[in-house]
Design a protein around this motif. Sequence first.
Motif, short mmCIF file in Angstrom:
data_model
loop_
_atom_site.label_atom_id
_atom_site.label_comp_id
_atom_site.label_asym_id
_atom_site.label_seq_id
_atom_site.Cartn_x
_atom_site.Cartn_y
_atom_site.Cartn_z
N GLN A 168 2.31 1.58 -3.58
CA GLN A 168 1.27 2.24 -4.30
C GLN A 168 0.98 3.80 -4.27
O GLN A 168 0.89 4.42 -5.10
CB GLN A 168 -0.12 1.41 -4.32
CG GLN A 168 0.06 0.06 -4.74
CD GLN A 168 -1.04 -0.65 -4.36
OE1 GLN A 168 -1.99 -0.49 -3.49
NE2 GLN A 168 -1.34 -2.10 -5.21
N GLN A 169 1.04 4.05 -3.14
CA GLN A 169 0.78 5.41 -2.61
C GLN A 169 1.96 6.56 -3.19
O GLN A 169 1.70 7.38 -3.74
CB GLN A 169 0.54 5.78 -1.03
CG GLN A 169 0.42 7.32 -0.75
CD GLN A 169 0.28 7.28 0.79
OE1 GLN A 169 0.34 6.25 1.58
NE2 GLN A 169 0.07 8.48 1.35
N VAL A 170 3.18 5.89 -3.03
CA VAL A 170 4.32 6.71 -3.35
C VAL A 170 4.25 6.66 -5.17
O VAL A 170 4.53 7.92 -5.48
CB VAL A 170 5.50 5.84 -3.21
CG1 VAL A 170 6.76 6.86 -3.83
CG2 VAL A 170 5.91 6.14 -1.46
N GLN A 171 3.87 5.67 -5.71
CA GLN A 171 3.76 5.85 -7.15
C GLN A 171 2.48 6.52 -7.62
O GLN A 171 2.79 7.51 -8.45
CB GLN A 171 3.58 4.27 -7.49
CG GLN A 171 4.52 3.31 -7.66
CD GLN A 171 4.11 1.99 -7.78
OE1 GLN A 171 3.08 1.40 -7.80
NE2 GLN A 171 5.21 1.01 -8.27
N GLN A 172 1.55 6.59 -6.84
CA GLN A 172 0.42 7.56 -7.16
C GLN A 172 0.97 9.14 -6.99
O GLN A 172 0.66 10.04 -7.83
CB GLN A 172 -0.90 7.49 -6.46
CG GLN A 172 -1.58 6.27 -6.65
CD GLN A 172 -2.19 6.19 -7.98
OE1 GLN A 172 -2.64 7.22 -8.50
NE2 GLN A 172 -2.14 4.99 -8.76
N GLU A 173 1.72 9.48 -5.93
CA GLU A 173 2.38 10.73 -5.76
C GLU A 173 3.15 11.23 -6.89
O GLU A 173 3.04 12.25 -7.19
CB GLU A 173 2.98 10.98 -4.27
CG GLU A 173 1.85 10.83 -3.10
CD GLU A 173 2.66 10.69 -2.01
OE1 GLU A 173 3.78 10.61 -1.75
OE2 GLU A 173 2.04 10.56 -0.73
N LYS A 174 3.88 10.30 -7.20
CA LYS A 174 4.90 10.38 -8.27
C LYS A 174 4.20 10.65 -9.65
O LYS A 174 4.49 11.48 -10.36
CB LYS A 174 5.80 9.23 -8.45
CG LYS A 174 6.69 9.29 -9.97
CD LYS A 174 8.15 10.21 -9.24
CE LYS A 174 8.97 10.10 -10.54
NZ LYS A 174 9.17 11.02 -11.09
N LYS A 224 0.94 -1.18 0.00
CA LYS A 224 -0.12 0.01 -0.02
C LYS A 224 0.81 1.12 0.02
O LYS A 224 0.65 2.19 -0.66
CB LYS A 224 -0.99 0.11 1.01
CG LYS A 224 -2.17 -0.96 1.09
CD LYS A 224 -2.94 -0.88 2.27
CE LYS A 224 -3.99 -1.94 2.17
NZ LYS A 224 -4.79 -2.01 3.38
N GLU A 225 2.00 1.28 0.76
CA GLU A 225 2.94 2.53 0.80
C GLU A 225 3.66 2.39 -0.52
O GLU A 225 3.61 3.99 -1.11
CB GLU A 225 3.88 2.30 2.03
CG GLU A 225 3.25 2.24 3.36
CD GLU A 225 4.39 2.24 4.45
OE1 GLU A 225 5.52 1.80 4.25
OE2 GLU A 225 4.10 2.16 5.53
#
Length: 61
Positions: A46-52, A43-44
């Motif tokens: 995926q969150q970093v990828q979305q922020e990128k 989940k972390e």
Amino acid sequence: MGLPIPPILYNALDKLNKDPGGKEQKLLRDPMLETIDKAVLIKEIQQVQQEKIVQDNKKEE
């Protein structure tokens, strides 16, 4: 996984797993890795990828 491995590949992998003295090498894992919850880690990531993706989209605008 239960899939058959061709003998030539099995032999090559077996040789890679042994040192020149014929002893098997043991991989040492960091004990911290055992305490990490893989679902939380995914989940972390995926969150970093979305922020990128959001950052990249802002740069394009």
